[in-house]
Design a protein around this motif. Structure first.
Motif, PDB file in Angstrom:
ATOM      1  N   SER A  68       0.825  -1.210   0.000  1.00 25.56           N
ATOM      2  CA  SER A  68       0.000   0.000   0.000  1.00 25.56           C
ATOM      3  C   SER A  68       0.861   1.262   0.000  1.00 25.56           C
ATOM      4  O   SER A  68       0.504   2.262  -0.625  1.00 25.56           O
ATOM      5  CB  SER A  68      -0.982  -0.006   1.174  1.00 25.56           C
ATOM      6  N   VAL A  69       2.005   1.232   0.679  1.00 25.82           N
ATOM      7  CA  VAL A  69       2.911   2.382   0.657  1.00 25.82           C
ATOM      8  C   VAL A  69       3.494   2.547  -0.738  1.00 25.82           C
ATOM      9  O   VAL A  69       3.551   3.660  -1.284  1.00 25.82           O
ATOM     10  CB  VAL A  69       4.033   2.226   1.716  1.00 25.82           C
ATOM     11  N   ALA A  70       3.910   1.442  -1.355  1.00 25.48           N
ATOM     12  CA  ALA A  70       4.508   1.501  -2.693  1.00 25.48           C
ATOM     13  C   ALA A  70       3.507   1.981  -3.740  1.00 25.48           C
ATOM     14  O   ALA A  70       3.864   2.728  -4.650  1.00 25.48           O
ATOM     15  CB  ALA A  70       5.052   0.125  -3.073  1.00 25.48           C
ATOM     16  N   SER A  71       2.244   1.588  -3.585  1.00 27.04           N
ATOM     17  CA  SER A  71       1.240   1.987  -4.576  1.00 27.04           C
ATOM     18  C   SER A  71       0.645   3.363  -4.286  1.00 27.04           C
ATOM     19  O   SER A  71      -0.099   3.904  -5.106  1.00 27.04           O
ATOM     20  CB  SER A  71       0.127   0.942  -4.644  1.00 27.04           C
ATOM     21  N   GLY A  72       0.944   3.914  -3.115  1.00 29.10           N
ATOM     22  CA  GLY A  72       0.437   5.246  -2.769  1.00 29.10           C
ATOM     23  C   GLY A  72      -0.945   5.221  -2.169  1.00 29.10           C
ATOM     24  O   GLY A  72      -1.588   6.262  -2.033  1.00 29.10           O
ATOM     25  N   THR A  73      -1.445   4.067  -1.777  1.00 27.82           N
ATOM     26  CA  THR A  73      -2.787   3.972  -1.198  1.00 27.82           C
ATOM     27  C   THR A  73      -2.771   3.926   0.327  1.00 27.82           C
ATOM     28  O   THR A  73      -3.824   3.830   0.945  1.00 27.82           O
ATOM     29  CB  THR A  73      -3.498   2.704  -1.726  1.00 27.82           C
ATOM     30  N   TYR A  74      -1.603   3.985   0.923  1.00 26.58           N
ATOM     31  CA  TYR A  74      -1.514   3.956   2.392  1.00 26.58           C
ATOM     32  C   TYR A  74      -1.973   5.291   2.932  1.00 26.58           C
ATOM     33  O   TYR A  74      -1.517   6.354   2.530  1.00 26.58           O
ATOM     34  CB  TYR A  74      -0.076   3.656   2.833  1.00 26.58           C
ATOM     35  N   HIS A  75      -2.931   5.265   3.876  1.00 25.11           N
ATOM     36  CA  HIS A  75      -3.505   6.497   4.422  1.00 25.11           C
ATOM     37  C   HIS A  75      -3.315   6.506   5.939  1.00 25.11           C
ATOM     38  O   HIS A  75      -3.589   5.520   6.614  1.00 25.11           O
ATOM     39  CB  HIS A  75      -4.997   6.579   4.083  1.00 25.11           C
ATOM     40  N   VAL A  76      -2.875   7.622   6.448  1.00 29.90           N
ATOM     41  CA  VAL A  76      -2.713   7.812   7.886  1.00 29.90           C
ATOM     42  C   VAL A  76      -3.619   8.946   8.308  1.00 29.90           C
ATOM     43  O   VAL A  76      -3.618  10.014   7.699  1.00 29.90           O
ATOM     44  CB  VAL A  76      -1.244   8.155   8.245  1.00 29.90           C
ATOM     45  N   GLU A  77      -4.379   8.707   9.386  1.00 28.04           N
ATOM     46  CA  GLU A  77      -5.268   9.748   9.875  1.00 28.04           C
ATOM     47  C   GLU A  77      -4.471  10.763  10.696  1.00 28.04           C
ATOM     48  O   GLU A  77      -3.798  10.408  11.661  1.00 28.04           O
ATOM     49  CB  GLU A  77      -6.368   9.142  10.736  1.00 28.04           C
ATOM     50  N   ALA A  78      -4.555  12.023  10.305  1.00 22.82           N
ATOM     51  CA  ALA A  78      -3.794  13.078  10.977  1.00 22.82           C
ATOM     52  C   ALA A  78      -4.212  13.222  12.438  1.00 22.82           C
ATOM     53  O   ALA A  78      -3.388  13.515  13.309  1.00 22.82           O
ATOM     54  CB  ALA A  78      -3.977  14.395  10.243  1.00 22.82           C
ATOM     55  N   GLY A  79      -5.485  13.007  12.725  1.00 24.83           N
ATOM     56  CA  GLY A  79      -5.974  13.117  14.101  1.00 24.83           C
ATOM     57  C   GLY A  79      -5.318  12.110  15.028  1.00 24.83           C
ATOM     58  O   GLY A  79      -4.989  12.423  16.179  1.00 24.83           O
ATOM     59  N   LYS A  80      -5.126  10.884  14.538  1.00 24.10           N
ATOM     60  CA  LYS A  80      -4.484   9.862  15.366  1.00 24.10           C
ATOM     61  C   LYS A  80      -3.019  10.203  15.627  1.00 24.10           C
ATOM     62  O   LYS A  80      -2.507   9.983  16.724  1.00 24.10           O
ATOM     63  CB  LYS A  80      -4.592   8.491  14.699  1.00 24.10           C
ATOM     64  N   ILE A  81      -2.348  10.746  14.629  1.00 26.03           N
ATOM     65  CA  ILE A  81      -0.958  11.160  14.811  1.00 26.03           C
ATOM     66  C   ILE A  81      -0.881  12.274  15.849  1.00 26.03           C
ATOM     67  O   ILE A  81      -0.045  12.259  16.747  1.00 26.03           O
ATOM     68  CB  ILE A  81      -0.333  11.621  13.474  1.00 26.03           C
ATOM     69  N   ALA A  82      -1.800  13.247  15.750  1.00 25.60           N
ATOM     70  CA  ALA A  82      -1.819  14.360  16.700  1.00 25.60           C
ATOM     71  C   ALA A  82      -2.078  13.859  18.116  1.00 25.60           C
ATOM     72  O   ALA A  82      -1.462  14.341  19.082  1.00 25.60           O
ATOM     73  CB  ALA A  82      -2.870  15.375  16.291  1.00 25.60           C
ATOM     74  N   GLU A  83      -2.987  12.890  18.284  1.00 17.34           N
ATOM     75  CA  GLU A  83      -3.274  12.333  19.606  1.00 17.34           C
ATOM     76  C   GLU A  83      -2.030  11.722  20.235  1.00 17.34           C
ATOM     77  O   GLU A  83      -1.797  11.864  21.433  1.00 17.34           O
ATOM     78  CB  GLU A  83      -4.348  11.251  19.504  1.00 17.34           C
ATOM     79  N   LYS A  84      -1.251  11.023  19.440  1.00 18.66           N
ATOM     80  CA  LYS A  84      -0.056  10.367  19.959  1.00 18.66           C
ATOM     81  C   LYS A  84       1.079  11.360  20.230  1.00 18.66           C
ATOM     82  O   LYS A  84       1.876  11.167  21.141  1.00 18.66           O
ATOM     83  CB  LYS A  84       0.442   9.290  18.978  1.00 18.66           C
ATOM     84  N   LEU A  85       1.159  12.436  19.433  1.00 21.39           N
ATOM     85  CA  LEU A  85       2.225  13.421  19.604  1.00 21.39           C
ATOM     86  C   LEU A  85       1.950  14.414  20.727  1.00 21.39           C
ATOM     87  O   LEU A  85       2.880  14.934  21.336  1.00 21.39           O
ATOM     88  CB  LEU A  85       2.450  14.187  18.301  1.00 21.39           C
ATOM     89  N   LEU A  86       0.693  14.690  20.999  1.00 18.18           N
ATOM     90  CA  LEU A  86       0.339  15.717  21.978  1.00 18.18           C
ATOM     91  C   LEU A  86       0.945  15.476  23.360  1.00 18.18           C
ATOM     92  O   LEU A  86       1.560  16.385  23.924  1.00 18.18           O
ATOM     93  CB  LEU A  86      -1.179  15.860  22.066  1.00 18.18           C
ATOM     94  N   PRO A  87       0.838  14.269  23.941  1.00 20.20           N
ATOM     95  CA  PRO A  87       1.471  14.063  25.266  1.00 20.20           C
ATOM     96  C   PRO A  87       2.985  14.272  25.218  1.00 20.20           C
ATOM     97  O   PRO A  87       3.563  14.834  26.140  1.00 20.20           O
ATOM     98  CB  PRO A  87       1.138  12.604  25.617  1.00 20.20           C
ATOM     99  N   TYR A  88       3.621  13.829  24.161  1.00 23.58           N
ATOM    100  CA  TYR A  88       5.064  14.006  24.013  1.00 23.58           C
ATOM    101  C   TYR A  88       5.418  15.476  23.954  1.00 23.58           C
ATOM    102  O   TYR A  88       6.353  15.936  24.613  1.00 23.58           O
ATOM    103  CB  TYR A  88       5.547  13.268  22.754  1.00 23.58           C
ATOM    104  N   LEU A  89       4.701  16.241  23.151  1.00 23.70           N
ATOM    105  CA  LEU A  89       4.981  17.668  23.006  1.00 23.70           C
ATOM    106  C   LEU A  89       4.706  18.423  24.305  1.00 23.70           C
ATOM    107  O   LEU A  89       5.450  19.349  24.646  1.00 23.70           O
ATOM    108  CB  LEU A  89       4.162  18.260  21.864  1.00 23.70           C
ATOM    109  N   ASN A  90       3.683  18.045  25.039  1.00 25.02           N
ATOM    110  CA  ASN A  90       3.368  18.714  26.308  1.00 25.02           C
ATOM    111  C   ASN A  90       4.459  18.464  27.349  1.00 25.02           C
ATOM    112  O   ASN A  90       4.810  19.366  28.091  1.00 25.02           O
ATOM    113  CB  ASN A  90       2.012  18.261  26.846  1.00 25.02           C
ATOM    114  N   THR A  91       4.996  17.259  27.422  1.00 26.50           N
ATOM    115  CA  THR A  91       6.029  16.981  28.436  1.00 26.50           C
ATOM    116  C   THR A  91       7.342  17.668  28.066  1.00 26.50           C
ATOM    117  O   THR A  91       8.068  18.109  28.946  1.00 26.50           O
ATOM    118  CB  THR A  91       6.286  15.466  28.591  1.00 26.50           C
TER     119      THR A  91
END
Length: 95
Positions: A68-91
């Motif tokens: 899926s990455v090679a064909s360009g169909t891999y999709h990542v939800e930006a909201g999920k990335i933000a949820e995971k990064l927020l605690p890291y950025l706050n600390t």
């Protein structure tokens, strides 16, 4: 001129540079003989043995993701990335 006489050459406060050098070498030799040691906890061992996916299922999932990455169909939800990064950025911001 007065004659100076040194008494008690073996007193505690006296220094012997040769003795200090040999003590330093002995300490260095002791440190060289020490070995690193790693201990794996029971919980970590259990995590290694139990997996959500079997080896074959995991390999299949990895191949699907690669395709899926090679064909360009891999999709990542930006909201999920933000949820995971927020605690890291706050600390890290408070430092």
């Amino acid at each position: 001129m007065e004659n100076l006489k040194i008494n008690e050459t073996n007193r505690i406060g006296g220094t012997n540079p040769y003795q200090k050098q040999s003590e330093f070498r002995a300490d260095t030799a002791k440190k060289a003989r020490q070995k690193d040691e790693v201990q794996i906890s029971a919980a970590a061992k259990e995590m290694l043995t139990t997996s959500k996916l079997s080896h074959a299922e995991r390999a299949e999932r990895i191949n699907e993701l690669k395709q899926s990455v090679a064909s360009g169909t891999y999709h990542v939800e930006a909201g999920k990335i933000a949820e995971k990064l927020l605690p890291y950025l706050n600390t890290n911001r408070s430092e």
